[in-house]
Design a protein around this motif. Structure first.
Motif, PDB file in Angstrom:
ATOM      1  N   UNK A 253      54.391  43.645  25.961  1.00 55.29           N
ATOM      2  CA  UNK A 253      54.923  42.682  25.070  1.00 55.29           C
ATOM      3  C   UNK A 253      54.045  41.470  24.481  1.00 55.29           C
ATOM      4  N   UNK A 254      52.990  41.347  25.585  1.00 52.52           N
ATOM      5  CA  UNK A 254      52.288  40.084  25.068  1.00 52.52           C
ATOM      6  C   UNK A 254      51.317  40.427  23.665  1.00 52.52           C
ATOM      7  N   UNK A 255      51.138  39.277  22.955  1.00 53.21           N
ATOM      8  CA  UNK A 255      50.436  39.255  21.737  1.00 53.21           C
ATOM      9  C   UNK A 255      48.877  39.613  21.840  1.00 53.21           C
ATOM     10  N   UNK A 256      48.255  39.640  22.870  1.00 50.46           N
ATOM     11  CA  UNK A 256      46.973  39.929  23.046  1.00 50.46           C
ATOM     12  C   UNK A 256      46.558  40.446  24.315  1.00 50.46           C
ATOM     13  N   UNK A 257      45.475  40.214  24.883  1.00 55.11           N
ATOM     14  CA  UNK A 257      44.884  40.442  26.335  1.00 55.11           C
ATOM     15  C   UNK A 257      45.771  39.749  27.272  1.00 55.11           C
ATOM     16  N   UNK A 258      45.986  40.597  28.560  1.00 54.50           N
ATOM     17  CA  UNK A 258      46.464  40.155  29.624  1.00 54.50           C
ATOM     18  C   UNK A 258      45.290  40.246  30.888  1.00 54.50           C
ATOM     19  N   UNK A 259      44.725  39.366  31.407  1.00 49.67           N
ATOM     20  CA  UNK A 259      43.735  39.638  32.340  1.00 49.67           C
ATOM     21  C   UNK A 259      44.459  39.500  33.731  1.00 49.67           C
ATOM     22  N   UNK A 260      44.306  40.266  34.886  1.00 46.44           N
ATOM     23  CA  UNK A 260      45.225  40.346  36.102  1.00 46.44           C
ATOM     24  C   UNK A 260      44.043  40.567  37.141  1.00 46.44           C
ATOM     25  N   UNK A 261      44.048  39.706  38.251  1.00 52.94           N
ATOM     26  CA  UNK A 261      43.334  39.803  39.319  1.00 52.94           C
ATOM     27  C   UNK A 261      44.128  40.130  40.494  1.00 52.94           C
ATOM     28  N   UNK A 262      43.620  41.126  41.099  1.00 51.38           N
ATOM     29  CA  UNK A 262      44.548  41.548  42.487  1.00 51.38           C
ATOM     30  C   UNK A 262      43.643  41.554  43.657  1.00 51.38           C
ATOM     31  N   UNK A 263      44.495  41.329  44.707  1.00 55.80           N
ATOM     32  CA  UNK A 263      43.436  41.161  45.999  1.00 55.80           C
ATOM     33  C   UNK A 263      43.961  40.822  47.156  1.00 55.80           C
ATOM     34  N   UNK A 264      43.537  41.121  48.412  1.00 55.25           N
ATOM     35  CA  UNK A 264      44.143  40.693  49.639  1.00 55.25           C
ATOM     36  C   UNK A 264      43.943  39.211  50.266  1.00 55.25           C
ATOM     37  N   UNK A 265      44.587  38.874  50.946  1.00 48.84           N
ATOM     38  CA  UNK A 265      44.323  37.619  51.796  1.00 48.84           C
ATOM     39  C   UNK A 265      44.397  37.986  53.303  1.00 48.84           C
ATOM     40  N   UNK A 266      43.342  37.602  54.172  1.00 46.75           N
ATOM     41  CA  UNK A 266      43.237  38.027  55.504  1.00 46.75           C
ATOM     42  C   UNK A 266      43.638  36.679  56.414  1.00 46.75           C
ATOM     43  N   UNK A 267      44.345  37.132  57.503  1.00 48.57           N
ATOM     44  CA  UNK A 267      44.508  36.064  58.416  1.00 48.57           C
ATOM     45  C   UNK A 267      43.296  36.015  59.323  1.00 48.57           C
ATOM     46  N   UNK A 268      43.313  34.996  60.192  1.00 50.35           N
ATOM     47  CA  UNK A 268      42.096  34.952  61.196  1.00 50.35           C
ATOM     48  C   UNK A 268      42.375  35.855  62.115  1.00 50.35           C
ATOM     49  N   UNK A 269      41.169  36.875  62.604  1.00 47.57           N
ATOM     50  CA  UNK A 269      41.491  37.675  63.479  1.00 47.57           C
ATOM     51  C   UNK A 269      42.253  38.893  63.017  1.00 47.57           C
TER      52      UNK A 269
END
Length: 335
Positions: A253-269
């Motif tokens: 439903x957006x009027x133009x382009x929608x940019x999507x960044x997806x990724x993981x986040x890691x805990x220490x060890x």
């Protein structure tokens, strides 16, 4: 005495000539064996990556040569192997196509910033964020998304897509391929394998969802393990699926382009799975940026079975938590 010496001289000459001939024959045999082995290895890699038709032939052959502990293709060109790809001295060589490019080697990556020169179309403003690349980070371009891959965690740092109504409507009804594969563009020591996920208890969680893809080629490429993280199975099919669906609905439903960044986040060890020790993220994020309105928000979810879809966090909070200014190439987005 003189006659005897004269009789021995031709024999020595014949012996030297024989040795020279044998050495030449051995050299030809060695070159022939190397040629056959290189061709076989390159053919194997091409077959193993049938979903990535845009691979550069030079890179495939260089990977095969490296596996044999032999010099790179350029070294052989200097020694007169005229029929290898790209050895023509006349005419410009073609650029690698989207879907088969991989950036610098690990030795070159340190101290450089991300560019994604072959697939800038997936980034807001056509420019990748100026992130300092770590030693084992590589840029991968696919036909409908791009991946910054980390060879230590053997997962993406992030995956970026450009969605809009047209591309999503084009992909509606597209058959899901479900053919997962290890991405042979990555060195074996830096990539996850199918065996890493077997009996791990984790899903192969898409960062760029298969349902976002608009063509059969893009669909097939989305099953590269370079696009995956170990994801809790309940979370993958529950709250995270809801996040993906909500993002697609917004882009439709957006009027133009929608940019999507997806990724993981890691805990220490962070815990790992499989023989390759693929790191398991503690959280997964999805940053959504609407280029037509300048608005942005970030879904931030724990990678666990009891996670529920909650209110997103702001872009500012996301950068504080991760240190990744993924929208640094544009003006400050609005919350």
């Amino acid at each position: 005495m003189t006659t005897a010496k004269n009789k021995k001289t031709p024999a020595r000459k014949r012996s030297a000539a024989s040795r020279k001939s044998a050495l030449f024959s051995f050299s030809r045999t060695k070159r022939f064996a190397i040629s056959c082995a290189t061709t076989a290895l390159a053919s194997f890699q091409i077959a193993s990556c049938g979903f990535n038709p845009g691979w550069s032939a030079d890179k495939l052959i260089n990977q095969a040569l490296a596996a044999l502990h032999l010099p790179a293709l350029d070294a052989f060109r200097k020694n007169g192997w005229p029929h290898l790809p790209g050895n023509s001295t006349s005419g410009a060589s073609h650029s690698p196509s989207v879907g088969g490019t991989v950036a610098r080697s690990p030795a070159q990556a340190g101290g450089q910033t991300s560019r994604f020169s072959h697939c800038t179309q997936f980034f807001p403003g056509g420019q990748a964020p100026a992130l300092q690349l770590q030693t084992h980070e590589r840029e991968l371009c696919f036909s409908s998304f791009a991946v910054l891959h980390n060879g230590l965690t053997k997962t993406p740092v992030f995956v970026v897509e450009r969605l809009n109504r047209s591309t999503l409507q084009q992909g509606q009804g597209l058959e899901r391929s479900d053919k997962f594969y290890a991405d042979a563009r990555l060195p074996r020591a830096e990539r996850s394998e199918l065996d890493d996920y077997k009996r791990s208890g984790y899903s192969r969680g898409h960062m760029a969802p298969a349902a976002d893809m608009s063509t059969p080629e893009a669909m097939a490429q989305s099953f590269s393990l370079a696009n995956m993280v170990p994801q809790n199975q309940v979370h993958n099919g529950g709250a995270w699926s809801q996040v993906e669906q909500a993002t697609r609905k917004y882009a439709l439903r957006a009027k133009g382009d929608v940019y999507v960044f997806t990724g993981p986040v890691f805990a220490r060890n962070a815990p790992t799975i499989g023989p390759g020790k693929v790191a398991v993220p503690s959280h997964i994020f999805k940053l959504v940026y609407d280029a037509s309105t300048g608005q942005s928000w970030v879904h931030w979810q724990a990678n666990s079975a009891d996670t529920r879809m909650d209110s997103p966090i702001s872009y500012e909070e996301f950068t504080r938590r991760t240190g990744m200014p993924l929208l640094s190439s544009i003006r400050a987005p609005r919350a």
